[in-house]
Design a protein around this motif. Structure first.
Motif, PDB file in Angstrom:
ATOM      1  N   ARG A  84      -1.586  -7.550 -16.440  1.00 45.44           N
ATOM      2  CA  ARG A  84      -1.637  -6.345 -17.290  1.00 45.44           C
ATOM      3  C   ARG A  84      -2.495  -5.258 -16.646  1.00 45.44           C
ATOM      4  O   ARG A  84      -2.231  -4.075 -16.812  1.00 45.44           O
ATOM      5  CB  ARG A  84      -2.104  -6.681 -18.705  1.00 45.44           C
ATOM      6  CG  ARG A  84      -3.544  -7.098 -18.805  1.00 45.44           C
ATOM      7  CD  ARG A  84      -3.960  -7.334 -20.282  1.00 45.44           C
ATOM      8  NE  ARG A  84      -5.337  -7.687 -20.387  1.00 45.44           N
ATOM      9  CZ  ARG A  84      -5.801  -8.937 -20.407  1.00 45.44           C
ATOM     10  NH1 ARG A  84      -4.959  -9.959 -20.357  1.00 45.44           N
ATOM     11  NH2 ARG A  84      -7.091  -9.162 -20.508  1.00 45.44           N
ATOM     12  N   HIS A  85      -3.538  -5.665 -15.908  1.00 47.03           N
ATOM     13  CA  HIS A  85      -4.369  -4.688 -15.209  1.00 47.03           C
ATOM     14  C   HIS A  85      -3.589  -4.030 -14.077  1.00 47.03           C
ATOM     15  O   HIS A  85      -3.663  -2.818 -13.887  1.00 47.03           O
ATOM     16  CB  HIS A  85      -5.645  -5.342 -14.659  1.00 47.03           C
ATOM     17  CG  HIS A  85      -6.506  -5.936 -15.723  1.00 47.03           C
ATOM     18  ND1 HIS A  85      -7.082  -7.176 -15.602  1.00 47.03           N
ATOM     19  CD2 HIS A  85      -6.853  -5.475 -16.952  1.00 47.03           C
ATOM     20  CE1 HIS A  85      -7.773  -7.447 -16.692  1.00 47.03           C
ATOM     21  NE2 HIS A  85      -7.643  -6.431 -17.529  1.00 47.03           N
ATOM     22  N   ALA A  90      -0.719   0.543 -11.783  1.00 40.93           N
ATOM     23  CA  ALA A  90       0.499   1.050 -11.150  1.00 40.93           C
ATOM     24  C   ALA A  90       1.033   2.291 -11.866  1.00 40.93           C
ATOM     25  O   ALA A  90       1.693   3.133 -11.244  1.00 40.93           O
ATOM     26  CB  ALA A  90       1.564  -0.045 -11.127  1.00 40.93           C
ATOM     27  N   SER A  91       0.733   2.411 -13.155  1.00 36.51           N
ATOM     28  CA  SER A  91       1.242   3.566 -13.915  1.00 36.51           C
ATOM     29  C   SER A  91       0.335   4.791 -13.808  1.00 36.51           C
ATOM     30  O   SER A  91       0.667   5.853 -14.334  1.00 36.51           O
ATOM     31  CB  SER A  91       1.402   3.172 -15.392  1.00 36.51           C
ATOM     32  OG  SER A  91       0.142   3.003 -15.995  1.00 36.51           O
ATOM     33  N   GLN A  92      -0.788   4.675 -13.129  1.00 35.70           N
ATOM     34  CA  GLN A  92      -1.742   5.777 -13.024  1.00 35.70           C
ATOM     35  C   GLN A  92      -1.358   6.734 -11.906  1.00 35.70           C
ATOM     36  O   GLN A  92      -0.799   6.326 -10.893  1.00 35.70           O
ATOM     37  CB  GLN A  92      -3.155   5.239 -12.776  1.00 35.70           C
ATOM     38  CG  GLN A  92      -3.677   4.345 -13.890  1.00 35.70           C
ATOM     39  CD  GLN A  92      -3.628   5.038 -15.232  1.00 35.70           C
ATOM     40  OE1 GLN A  92      -4.219   6.089 -15.419  1.00 35.70           O
ATOM     41  NE2 GLN A  92      -2.878   4.454 -16.164  1.00 35.70           N
ATOM     42  N   PRO A  93      -1.681   8.026 -12.066  1.00 32.72           N
ATOM     43  CA  PRO A  93      -1.388   9.006 -11.016  1.00 32.72           C
ATOM     44  C   PRO A  93      -2.114   8.622  -9.719  1.00 32.72           C
ATOM     45  O   PRO A  93      -3.291   8.278  -9.739  1.00 32.72           O
ATOM     46  CB  PRO A  93      -1.940  10.322 -11.563  1.00 32.72           C
ATOM     47  CG  PRO A  93      -2.225  10.091 -12.996  1.00 32.72           C
ATOM     48  CD  PRO A  93      -2.317   8.624 -13.226  1.00 32.72           C
ATOM     49  N   ARG A 101     -10.680   4.072  -7.563  1.00 30.97           N
ATOM     50  CA  ARG A 101     -11.746   4.966  -7.072  1.00 30.97           C
ATOM     51  C   ARG A 101     -12.291   5.837  -8.197  1.00 30.97           C
ATOM     52  O   ARG A 101     -13.499   6.025  -8.327  1.00 30.97           O
ATOM     53  CB  ARG A 101     -11.232   5.815  -5.912  1.00 30.97           C
ATOM     54  CG  ARG A 101     -11.100   5.044  -4.602  1.00 30.97           C
ATOM     55  CD  ARG A 101     -10.869   5.968  -3.425  1.00 30.97           C
ATOM     56  NE  ARG A 101      -9.607   6.670  -3.493  1.00 30.97           N
ATOM     57  CZ  ARG A 101      -8.445   6.214  -3.020  1.00 30.97           C
ATOM     58  NH1 ARG A 101      -8.398   5.049  -2.420  1.00 30.97           N
ATOM     59  NH2 ARG A 101      -7.348   6.932  -3.124  1.00 30.97           N
ATOM     60  N   ARG A 102     -11.375   6.383  -9.033  1.00 28.10           N
ATOM     61  CA  ARG A 102     -11.822   7.213 -10.161  1.00 28.10           C
ATOM     62  C   ARG A 102     -12.661   6.396 -11.144  1.00 28.10           C
ATOM     63  O   ARG A 102     -13.694   6.865 -11.629  1.00 28.10           O
ATOM     64  CB  ARG A 102     -10.622   7.826 -10.886  1.00 28.10           C
ATOM     65  CG  ARG A 102      -9.984   8.995 -10.147  1.00 28.10           C
ATOM     66  CD  ARG A 102      -8.974   9.733 -11.016  1.00 28.10           C
ATOM     67  NE  ARG A 102      -7.905   8.897 -11.534  1.00 28.10           N
ATOM     68  CZ  ARG A 102      -6.761   8.644 -10.888  1.00 28.10           C
ATOM     69  NH1 ARG A 102      -6.522   9.167  -9.700  1.00 28.10           N
ATOM     70  NH2 ARG A 102      -5.851   7.872 -11.441  1.00 28.10           N
TER      71      ARG A 102
END
Length: 179
Positions: A84-85, A90-93, A101-102
């Motif tokens: 799930r992580h 994977a769906s993050q910009p 990193r963010r």
């Protein structure tokens, strides 16, 4: 590995005799050893409060000559996450790496004050153990240190060597790490 940029302090028994970079403290250490070969000299890293060894074979110019160009870039390491992580990452910009990193940058900013306070306390305690572990009221002074009670700490260490008192309080206050 960047050691030449450390902030160090040199003590002769309970007396502080030098403070500064590796090169500056090494030079003071050489001079002190020439003047008194049997002196009880100890060097401490102010970031950790722990004793360090200096290579006295190097000249003051040697660390700069050896330094070279710093390595740039990223380091590849393994990260273990639940499915799930990985799905969320994977769906993050920008993908998983950019999202991680963010998140790390955000966590570093959020906990920076607490982390800095913890490091200062640990450095002050490490220095106290090495220089005053058998001093009167050491245990009570340690409790005051970890409780963040500067006034009580100062009162308990008042009978100790003035230079050791000053160094402990500078580490506690964070003054030693900013000079």
């Amino acid at each position: 590995m960047g050691d030449e940029n450390r902030n160090l302090v040199l003590f002769d028994g309970p007396r502080r005799i030098a403070r500064g970079s590796d090169a500056a403290v090494a030079a003071a250490l050489r001079k002190a050893l020439e003047a008194a070969p049997q002196a009880a000299l100890r060097v401490f890293d102010l970031a950790t409060g722990r004793p360090v060894d200096l290579d006295l074979r190097e000249t003051e110019a040697a660390p700069a000559a050896r330094r070279g160009r710093p390595r740039l870039g990223v380091a590849a390491r393994e990260v273990t996450l639940l499915p799930r992580h990985w799905d969320w990452l994977a769906s993050q910009p920008g993908g998983a790496s950019a999202a991680l990193r963010r998140l790390v940058d955000q966590a570093r900013k959020t906990g920076a004050d607490d982390d800095a306070r913890r490091r200062r306390t640990e450095a002050a305690y490490g220095f106290m153990v090495e220089t005053a572990g058998d001093a009167p009221d050491f245990e009570e002074a340690s409790r005051a240190l970890f409780a963040g009670d500067r006034d009580r700490l100062a009162a308990l260490i008042a009978p100790w060597s003035p230079d050791i008192q000053t160094q402990i309080l500078e580490l506690f206050d964070g003054a030693a790490s900013t000079e």
